[in-house]
Scaffold this motif. Sequence first.
Motif, short mmCIF file in Angstrom:
data_model
loop_
_atom_site.label_atom_id
_atom_site.label_comp_id
_atom_site.label_asym_id
_atom_site.label_seq_id
_atom_site.Cartn_x
_atom_site.Cartn_y
_atom_site.Cartn_z
N LEU A 28 0.82 -1.20 0.00
CA LEU A 28 0.00 0.00 0.00
C LEU A 28 0.86 1.26 0.00
CD1 LEU A 28 -2.78 -1.07 2.52
CD2 LEU A 28 -3.16 -0.37 0.15
N SER A 29 1.92 1.26 0.82
CA SER A 29 2.78 2.43 0.89
C SER A 29 3.43 2.73 -0.45
CB SER A 29 3.86 2.21 1.96
OG SER A 29 4.72 3.33 2.05
N ALA A 30 3.86 1.68 -1.14
CA ALA A 30 4.53 1.87 -2.42
C ALA A 30 3.55 2.10 -3.56
CB ALA A 30 5.39 0.63 -2.73
N GLY A 31 2.36 1.53 -3.46
CA GLY A 31 1.43 1.54 -4.59
C GLY A 31 0.46 2.71 -4.62
N VAL A 32 0.34 3.45 -3.52
CA VAL A 32 -0.60 4.58 -3.46
C VAL A 32 0.19 5.88 -3.46
CG1 VAL A 32 -2.44 5.69 -2.14
CG2 VAL A 32 -2.27 3.18 -2.17
N ARG A 33 -0.03 6.70 -4.48
CA ARG A 33 0.73 7.94 -4.60
C ARG A 33 0.02 9.12 -3.91
NH1 ARG A 33 3.27 8.88 -10.43
NH2 ARG A 33 4.49 10.29 -9.11
N THR A 34 -1.28 9.03 -3.75
CA THR A 34 -2.02 10.06 -3.02
C THR A 34 -1.44 10.20 -1.62
OG1 THR A 34 -4.04 9.48 -4.22
CG2 THR A 34 -4.29 10.74 -2.18
N PRO A 35 -1.18 11.41 -1.14
CA PRO A 35 -0.70 11.56 0.24
C PRO A 35 -1.67 10.90 1.21
CG PRO A 35 -0.50 13.64 -0.95
CD PRO A 35 -1.26 12.72 -1.85
N HIS A 36 -1.16 9.96 1.99
CA HIS A 36 -2.04 9.13 2.80
C HIS A 36 -1.41 8.75 4.13
CE1 HIS A 36 0.55 6.20 0.67
NE2 HIS A 36 0.44 5.49 1.78
N GLU A 37 -2.27 8.27 5.01
CA GLU A 37 -1.83 7.62 6.24
C GLU A 37 -2.39 6.21 6.24
OE1 GLU A 37 -3.39 9.26 9.83
OE2 GLU A 37 -5.45 9.45 9.07
N LEU A 38 -1.69 5.31 6.91
CA LEU A 38 -2.12 3.92 7.05
C LEU A 38 -2.50 3.71 8.52
CD1 LEU A 38 0.66 2.18 4.96
CD2 LEU A 38 -1.76 2.19 4.40
N VAL A 39 -3.78 3.52 8.77
CA VAL A 39 -4.28 3.37 10.13
C VAL A 39 -4.67 1.92 10.35
CG1 VAL A 39 -5.94 4.19 11.83
CG2 VAL A 39 -5.17 5.74 10.00
N VAL A 40 -3.85 1.21 11.11
CA VAL A 40 -4.07 -0.21 11.36
C VAL A 40 -4.79 -0.34 12.69
CG1 VAL A 40 -2.99 -2.47 11.57
CG2 VAL A 40 -1.96 -0.73 10.08
N VAL A 41 -6.00 -0.88 12.66
CA VAL A 41 -6.87 -0.89 13.83
C VAL A 41 -6.91 -2.29 14.43
CG1 VAL A 41 -9.11 -0.26 14.76
CG2 VAL A 41 -8.27 0.87 12.68
N TYR A 42 -6.53 -2.39 15.71
CA TYR A 42 -6.50 -3.67 16.41
C TYR A 42 -7.39 -3.59 17.65
CZ TYR A 42 -3.08 -1.00 19.12
OH TYR A 42 -2.46 -0.03 19.87
N ASP A 43 -7.83 -4.75 18.13
CA ASP A 43 -8.79 -4.80 19.23
C ASP A 43 -8.16 -4.82 20.62
OD1 ASP A 43 -10.92 -4.77 17.52
OD2 ASP A 43 -11.34 -6.91 17.63
N PHE A 44 -6.94 -5.37 20.74
CA PHE A 44 -6.33 -5.53 22.05
C PHE A 44 -4.81 -5.46 21.91
CE2 PHE A 44 -7.05 -9.53 19.96
CZ PHE A 44 -5.92 -10.30 20.20
N ASP A 45 -4.15 -5.04 22.98
CA ASP A 45 -2.72 -4.79 22.91
C ASP A 45 -1.90 -6.04 22.61
OD1 ASP A 45 -3.15 -2.11 23.41
OD2 ASP A 45 -2.90 -2.31 25.58
N VAL A 50 0.48 -5.91 16.48
CA VAL A 50 0.95 -4.69 17.14
C VAL A 50 2.47 -4.53 17.05
CG1 VAL A 50 1.09 -3.44 19.33
CG2 VAL A 50 -1.07 -4.52 18.62
N PRO A 51 3.27 -5.53 17.40
CA PRO A 51 4.73 -5.33 17.31
C PRO A 51 5.21 -5.14 15.87
CG PRO A 51 4.21 -7.60 17.91
CD PRO A 51 2.95 -6.82 18.02
N VAL A 52 4.51 -5.69 14.92
CA VAL A 52 4.89 -5.50 13.51
C VAL A 52 4.64 -4.05 13.11
CG1 VAL A 52 4.53 -6.28 11.15
CG2 VAL A 52 4.30 -7.91 13.04
N ILE A 53 3.53 -3.49 13.54
CA ILE A 53 3.24 -2.08 13.26
C ILE A 53 4.32 -1.19 13.88
CG2 ILE A 53 1.58 -0.20 13.53
CD1 ILE A 53 -0.57 -2.39 13.96
N ALA A 54 4.68 -1.48 15.13
CA ALA A 54 5.69 -0.67 15.82
C ALA A 54 7.03 -0.72 15.08
CB ALA A 54 5.84 -1.16 17.25
#
Length: 243
Positions: A28-45, A50-54
């Motif tokens: 997604l980061s490489a394929g989307v040229r529109t200025p964007h944020e990637l919001v990964v939503v998880y239910d519990f810590d 979670v560690p992969v996102i960090a």
Amino acid sequence: MTESAPELSIVLPVYNEGEAVEPVLRGLSAGVRTPHELVVVYDFDGDTTVPVIARLATEIPGLRGLRNDLGRGVLNAMKAGIAGSSAPYVLISMADGSDEPHVVDPMVTLARDGADVVSASRYMRGGHQVGGPRLKRLMSRAAGLSLHWFGGVATHDPTNNFKLYRRSFLDATPIESSAGFELALELTVKATIAGRRVAEVPTTWRDRTAGQSNFKLRKWLPHYLHWYVLALRIRLRRRRPAA
């Protein structure tokens, strides 16, 4: 992606995706040229994502995790992602690699041109679906095409959750879904009823190759049927001649 404020918030609900989410986020980061944020939503810590996102947040611009505090489940994760982001456009995408990053920019272009909902469509000309349970494929195609031809819905694929929404439309549209992935159908039907513009681009959807799908057909089918029937009823009511 540039350093400007994001025009697009990409919301990805996850559940114990672990390392399998890395190629999806990088794609997604490489394929989307529109200025964007990637919001990964998880239910519990303790979610394995979670560690992969960090770890990846130091490498992938705009990537951040967001804990869903609305209650567990994919529906609340999508709602939390919508509420926890602020870009003018919101894209819902799955974290399993089934969605195509390269169609996102054309979706944004249609939104800039005035569309309130833009669907990535498996069932329009140029779209395809690869893999997945046969019954689910058949029901999805039948529902999508019948709503398009008989319900006046401007996309051939209203049930696909790979959709982009204008923020102002989301702000003005209460979400009533209570089960899960029927959210996309609800918002598409409501946009159609309200006379909002709905557009689509062709996409190829590929069944996930890692992990386990969270789609629960038997549990969610009645919720899909509610919005399906509502769209047809409204269409028939509007076509009925006045007494």
